[in-house]
Scaffold this motif. Sequence first.
Motif, mmCIF file in Angstrom:
data_model
loop_
_atom_site.group_PDB
_atom_site.id
_atom_site.type_symbol
_atom_site.label_atom_id
_atom_site.label_comp_id
_atom_site.label_asym_id
_atom_site.label_seq_id
_atom_site.Cartn_x
_atom_site.Cartn_y
_atom_site.Cartn_z
ATOM 1 N N LEU A 175 0.831 -1.202 0.000
ATOM 2 C CA LEU A 175 0.000 0.000 0.000
ATOM 3 C C LEU A 175 0.869 1.257 0.000
ATOM 4 O O LEU A 175 0.588 2.217 -0.729
ATOM 5 N N ASP A 176 1.930 1.251 0.798
ATOM 6 C CA ASP A 176 2.831 2.409 0.836
ATOM 7 C C ASP A 176 3.609 2.553 -0.468
ATOM 8 O O ASP A 176 3.830 3.674 -0.958
ATOM 9 N N PHE A 177 4.024 1.412 -1.034
ATOM 10 C CA PHE A 177 4.816 1.441 -2.266
ATOM 11 C C PHE A 177 3.981 1.934 -3.439
ATOM 12 O O PHE A 177 4.502 2.601 -4.343
ATOM 13 N N GLU A 178 2.707 1.623 -3.420
ATOM 14 C CA GLU A 178 1.803 2.159 -4.454
ATOM 15 C C GLU A 178 1.850 3.680 -4.456
ATOM 16 O O GLU A 178 1.955 4.312 -5.528
ATOM 17 N N GLN A 179 1.796 4.276 -3.271
ATOM 18 C CA GLN A 179 1.839 5.739 -3.183
ATOM 19 C C GLN A 179 3.197 6.280 -3.595
ATOM 20 O O GLN A 179 3.295 7.326 -4.242
ATOM 21 N N GLU A 180 4.268 5.563 -3.236
ATOM 22 C CA GLU A 180 5.612 5.986 -3.614
ATOM 23 C C GLU A 180 5.793 5.957 -5.130
ATOM 24 O O GLU A 180 6.422 6.844 -5.710
ATOM 25 N N ILE A 181 5.234 4.948 -5.770
ATOM 26 C CA ILE A 181 5.310 4.858 -7.235
ATOM 27 C C ILE A 181 4.585 6.033 -7.875
ATOM 28 O O ILE A 181 5.074 6.645 -8.836
ATOM 29 N N LYS A 182 3.424 6.359 -7.343
ATOM 30 C CA LYS A 182 2.664 7.493 -7.894
ATOM 31 C C LYS A 182 3.459 8.786 -7.761
ATOM 32 O O LYS A 182 3.501 9.608 -8.691
ATOM 33 N N ARG A 183 4.111 8.980 -6.606
ATOM 34 C CA ARG A 183 4.911 10.194 -6.410
ATOM 35 C C ARG A 183 6.111 10.234 -7.347
ATOM 36 O O ARG A 183 6.465 11.279 -7.894
ATOM 37 N N THR A 184 6.740 9.086 -7.543
ATOM 38 C CA THR A 184 7.940 9.021 -8.381
ATOM 39 C C THR A 184 7.611 9.249 -9.852
ATOM 40 O O THR A 184 8.389 9.882 -10.587
ATOM 41 N N VAL A 186 4.842 10.750 -11.198
ATOM 42 C CA VAL A 186 3.958 11.853 -11.555
ATOM 43 C C VAL A 186 4.669 12.820 -12.512
ATOM 44 O O VAL A 186 5.843 13.129 -12.365
ATOM 45 N N ASN A 187 3.945 13.222 -13.518
ATOM 46 C CA ASN A 187 4.450 14.176 -14.527
ATOM 47 C C ASN A 187 5.623 13.640 -15.345
ATOM 48 O O ASN A 187 6.317 14.418 -16.019
ATOM 49 N N GLU A 189 7.410 11.989 -18.444
ATOM 50 C CA GLU A 189 7.085 11.928 -19.869
ATOM 51 C C GLU A 189 6.785 10.487 -20.260
ATOM 52 O O GLU A 189 7.416 9.550 -19.753
ATOM 53 N N PRO A 190 5.820 10.291 -21.183
ATOM 54 C CA PRO A 190 5.403 8.928 -21.557
ATOM 55 C C PRO A 190 6.550 8.019 -21.979
ATOM 56 O O PRO A 190 6.573 6.836 -21.638
ATOM 57 N N ASP A 191 7.543 8.562 -22.688
ATOM 58 C CA ASP A 191 8.631 7.708 -23.162
ATOM 59 C C ASP A 191 9.598 7.317 -22.044
ATOM 60 O O ASP A 191 10.459 6.466 -22.229
ATOM 61 N N LYS A 192 9.462 7.960 -20.867
ATOM 62 C CA LYS A 192 10.321 7.610 -19.734
ATOM 63 C C LYS A 192 9.556 6.859 -18.648
ATOM 64 O O LYS A 192 10.148 6.467 -17.648
ATOM 65 N N HIS A 193 8.268 6.685 -18.873
ATOM 66 C CA HIS A 193 7.437 5.990 -17.883
ATOM 67 C C HIS A 193 7.704 4.484 -17.960
ATOM 68 O O HIS A 193 7.557 3.878 -19.017
#
Length: 481
Positions: A175-184, A186-187, A189-193
């Motif tokens: 659950l915590d890692f899910e939030q960390e992934i979202k923070r990391t 966010v914003n 670029e699609p080619d770097k996601h």
Amino acid sequence: MATSKAAISSLTHLRHLTCAASASSSYPARLVPDPPNLIAWVTREGGYVHPAVKIAHSHHFNGLGLVADQQIPTGTDLIILPDHIPLSFRSFESEDSVDSALAQLARQVPEELWAMKLGLKLLQERAKLGSFWWPYISNLPQTYSVPIFFPGEDIKNLQYAPVLHQVNKRCRFLLDFEQEIKRTLVNLEPDKHPFGGLEVHASSLGWAMSAVSSRAFRLYGNKRPDGVHIEVPMMLPLIDMCNHSFSPNARIVQEQDTDNMKMQVKVVAEMAIKEDEPLLLNYGRLSNDFFLLDYGFVIHSNPYDCIELKYNGALLDAASMAAGVSSPNFSAPAPWQELILSQLNLAGEAPDLKVTIGGQEIVEGRLLAALRVLLASDKETAQNYDLNSLKSLSAEAPLGVATDIAVFRTLIALCVIALGHFPTKITDDVSLLEQGVSESSELAIQFRIQKKSVIVDVMRELSKRVKLLSSKETVTAEEAK
């Protein structure tokens, strides 16, 4: 997962990506309805599969496995995977900055949850259109029967604190890692996601971690400057369909391919394999804690299963009193006893108070030595005795017969206390199974039955030793008259 049981399908891009709780059907469905032929893919990519090796359903192992459809001689190569087929950390360590975000996320995973690191790579490949490993990934189970996917009530039904702690710890991490992934991400670029812009939730992370923990092998990677091989977790397509046995008929071998000098992974027949027999590997000498947490099954009468206890002076005082042992002093050891406890790492600045009963030792050596020292009547003998002998159950009464009888009686009483911490009895558990329960409930009940059985077996073994020592003590006393 207990906190998020519903199916999550947010990693979807043409391919439906479900990360659900454990399936209720007899066999877990594979990721897609009609996945590519895995044997054909391995062969096409330069691997080798013995013509007698087939994929088949196994009633005994409740899922797909590998079987021999004709007799195979000892020493036969069953499967050979060239260097590029296994899925490992190496698969993204050498890539360009596109995967820098993935590497950054992997570095945030604690080492004890190593499966999540490789799980990130697995999720990336699952989300990627045209992934080299898609024929393999599409053959993976859609669901896993590990406890992080149990309903909350069945997590409680495990009735064993160390595993309850691990399940809750893993769920909280996801659950915590899910939030960390979202923070990391966010914003980004699609080619770097790293996941092609797709969202990753705790449930899909749990699926990936479970897929890796239940199927990956820790094998040799490249050598360090000192010549020691780095241990690398790898997912081995097809090989990971071999089921487990403590008496395996096959083994994994790593060797250099003579054609290109790269490492290849082989499965070799350890003995003659009869027609219709499954191909079996030994996953390791593990307790049922690891088998349940990482693989989602329980081994009946597992010779390596044990019970984890906390070394506690007050608890041992209570056990020795219950056993009728005079002058218990576990809570207030003498200075010379405290020194030996420190040598056993059961006292001092940073003691390791986790001890075990059961398994190959029956009683962990540190616990046995501690009880022998604390119940010893002769200070000089105890101080001068070899610590390894004090830790050995095979050492015959090193500090005297009377001391060992007191030690074993105290341990039996400790077992009774440990057994009393379970809310139900074995007979209650068996009755529940006979009534019929869900798959996760059955696993939880089977797990706690095996834990209680370990305690009962230890009590039985120690009672035999008390009886034997008591008879020797009687004979010695009569001879002295």
